[in-house]
Design a protein around this motif. Structure first.
Motif, mmCIF file in Angstrom:
data_model
loop_
_atom_site.group_PDB
_atom_site.id
_atom_site.type_symbol
_atom_site.label_atom_id
_atom_site.label_comp_id
_atom_site.label_asym_id
_atom_site.label_seq_id
_atom_site.Cartn_x
_atom_site.Cartn_y
_atom_site.Cartn_z
ATOM 1 N N SER A 284 55.636 41.384 40.271
ATOM 2 C CA SER A 284 55.002 40.101 40.563
ATOM 3 C C SER A 284 56.041 38.998 40.725
ATOM 4 O O SER A 284 57.075 38.977 40.047
ATOM 5 N N ALA B 258 47.712 44.645 40.298
ATOM 6 C CA ALA B 258 48.505 43.445 40.011
ATOM 7 C C ALA B 258 49.617 43.839 39.054
ATOM 8 O O ALA B 258 49.365 44.506 38.054
ATOM 9 N N SER B 259 50.827 43.422 39.348
ATOM 10 C CA SER B 259 51.962 43.759 38.496
ATOM 11 C C SER B 259 51.945 42.934 37.214
ATOM 12 O O SER B 259 51.911 41.713 37.251
ATOM 13 N N ASP C 30 49.816 47.873 35.215
ATOM 14 C CA ASP C 30 49.793 47.091 36.456
ATOM 15 C C ASP C 30 48.441 47.094 37.155
ATOM 16 O O ASP C 30 48.357 47.313 38.363
ATOM 17 N N TYR D 68 48.942 35.363 41.068
ATOM 18 C CA TYR D 68 48.145 35.965 42.134
ATOM 19 C C TYR D 68 46.852 35.168 42.320
ATOM 20 O O TYR D 68 46.266 34.671 41.356
ATOM 21 N N THR E 122 51.014 36.355 35.264
ATOM 22 C CA THR E 122 51.741 37.613 35.115
ATOM 23 C C THR E 122 53.082 37.400 34.425
ATOM 24 O O THR E 122 53.545 36.275 34.234
ATOM 25 N N GLU F 80 50.136 34.780 46.732
ATOM 26 C CA GLU F 80 50.944 34.856 45.518
ATOM 27 C C GLU F 80 51.886 33.650 45.505
ATOM 28 O O GLU F 80 52.593 33.404 46.472
ATOM 29 N N PRO G 194 49.678 42.075 34.774
ATOM 30 C CA PRO G 194 48.698 40.998 34.619
ATOM 31 C C PRO G 194 48.496 40.663 33.148
ATOM 32 O O PRO G 194 48.257 41.547 32.314
ATOM 33 N N THR H 33 56.808 38.216 35.511
ATOM 34 C CA THR H 33 57.447 38.472 36.800
ATOM 35 C C THR H 33 58.658 39.395 36.656
ATOM 36 O O THR H 33 59.253 39.514 35.584
#
Length: 365
Positions: free
Chosen positions: A38, A357-358, A334, A42, A31, A58, A360, A33
């Motif tokens: 995130s 998922a933030s 996301d 993950y 990811t 995570e 990805p 961040t």
């Protein structure tokens, strides 16, 4: 009492059989961040039968935008531009990843990493600075040292995006050579990795020129090793090269966009099915699509389908191990969208499954 215990036993047995029939597999997601998003990489438990996924953990790591693994070793490029950019090595454990060590990269914004089949070295592509880095790996999976850096200084016709070399990826061909895409110079460099007195080093073996202004980003090889598919980020074209003796020749150029599309391009990723019959590619910015191509016996492409990715910013995508699903990481919305795949026709349909998922940007089984 006996009936009640028997019923409980039967229920427990049925559950255990169900679990055994539907085991989950690890799914790792790299990811970008952020403080409220995130924190790194993950790990999900993915059900290859249903397409469902459950978050397991995570692991903190700054902008692990591309990840690669072999055995219990996972490598991540920390795509930073402030001097803290590194390649990080993690050991895969039962519950979470554990950091082994990290080494700085020779350029900035490292965006891709690949390991050799023997797990002896790793190659990192740096989007800024024109640097391609080579790292020796120790037996325990740690990064031993950076043994070579190849610096490129190229440019091409798009003055906004091709003012300098931008090394975007490196993939091993069937001939064991590295094929390195330079978005900024419209080149694909061919390199060998050789071991000498001072460790592993790069050795130049040639280059492939793609049409000016294309911006090669990622590529894929046909199983026969004689066909190369290069995805161009700036034009969303796929260039098909065929190898005859030791020379790669351009034999086809085909757009991945739907007919009539007139927006901005941002082609991102390209992959071929294991049987070599179907090729897929994603396009970001205005399109936000994934395209499906049929591959004929000579390796030429025919567009079969262009569909929405049900989000924005489709970056990396990947097949589930049995290729029943294709998972697309939508960076800007996301979420990972799970598409069901028809193995015979190659076509994709929305499975309805989503993985939160933030940002990805890399999906790895």
């Amino acid at each position: 009492m006996i009936k009640r215990n028997l019923g409980a036993f039967i229920l427990a047995f049925a559950v255990s059989v169900s679990v055994a029939q539907n085991p989950t597999i690890p799914l790792y997601v790299g990811t970008y961040t952020s403080p409220n998003g995130s924190q790194g990489i993950y790990e999900f438990a993915f059900d290859p039968k249903t397409g469902d996924a459950q978050l397991i953990g995570e692991t903190k790591s700054s902008n692990p935008s591309f990840i690669a693994k072999r055995g219990v070793l996972l490598l991540a490029t920390n795509e930073m531009t402030d001097g803290s950019q590194t390649l990080s090595a993690f050991r895969i454990g039962d519950k979470q990843l554990s950091l082994i060590n990290a080494l700085p990269t020779g350029g900035s914004a490292p965006c891709h990493v690949v390991m050799d089949q023997g797990g002896k070295y790793a190659v990192v592509s740096n989007y800024l600075g024109g640097a391609l880095d080579l790292y020796a790996l120790a037996a325990d999976g740690s990064l031993r040292e950076k043994t070579d850096t190849k610096l490129y200084q190229g440019s091409s016709v798009n003055k906004n995006r091709q003012e300098a070399s931008h090394i975007h990826s490196a993939f091993f061909g069937k001939d064991s050579l590295l094929y390195v895409s330079d978005l900024g110079a419209d080149k694909i460099y061919m390199l060998a990795v050789v071991q000498g007195d001072r460790g592993y080093t790069f050795q130049e073996k040639g280059e492939i020129t793609v049409p000016a202004g294309s911006g090669p980003r990622h590529l894929a090889f046909h199983p026969n090793g004689k066909l190369l598919y290069s995805l161009s980020e700036l034009t969303a074209d796929i260039h098909v090269f065929e190898k005859k003796k030791d020379t790669w020749s351009l034999v086809q150029t085909i757009s991945m966009n739907a007919p009539g599309f007139a927006g901005k391009n941002g082609a991102a990723d390209i992959k071929l099915s294991q049987d070599g019959k179907f090729l897929y590619a994603t396009d970001r910015v205005d399109a936000n699509t994934i395209a499906t191509f049929a591959v004929n016996r000579k390796g030429k492409l025919t567009q079969k389908q262009v569909i929405s990715v049900m989000g924005k910013g489709p970056r990396n995508f990947n097949f589930s191990p049995d290729e029943r699903f294709i998972l697309v990481g939508n960076q800007l919305t996301d979420e990972i969208v799970v598409f069901a795949r028809d193995a015979k026709k190659g076509l994709l349909t929305d499975s309805g499954k989503r993985i939160k998922a933030s940002k990805p940007v890399c999906i790895l089984f």
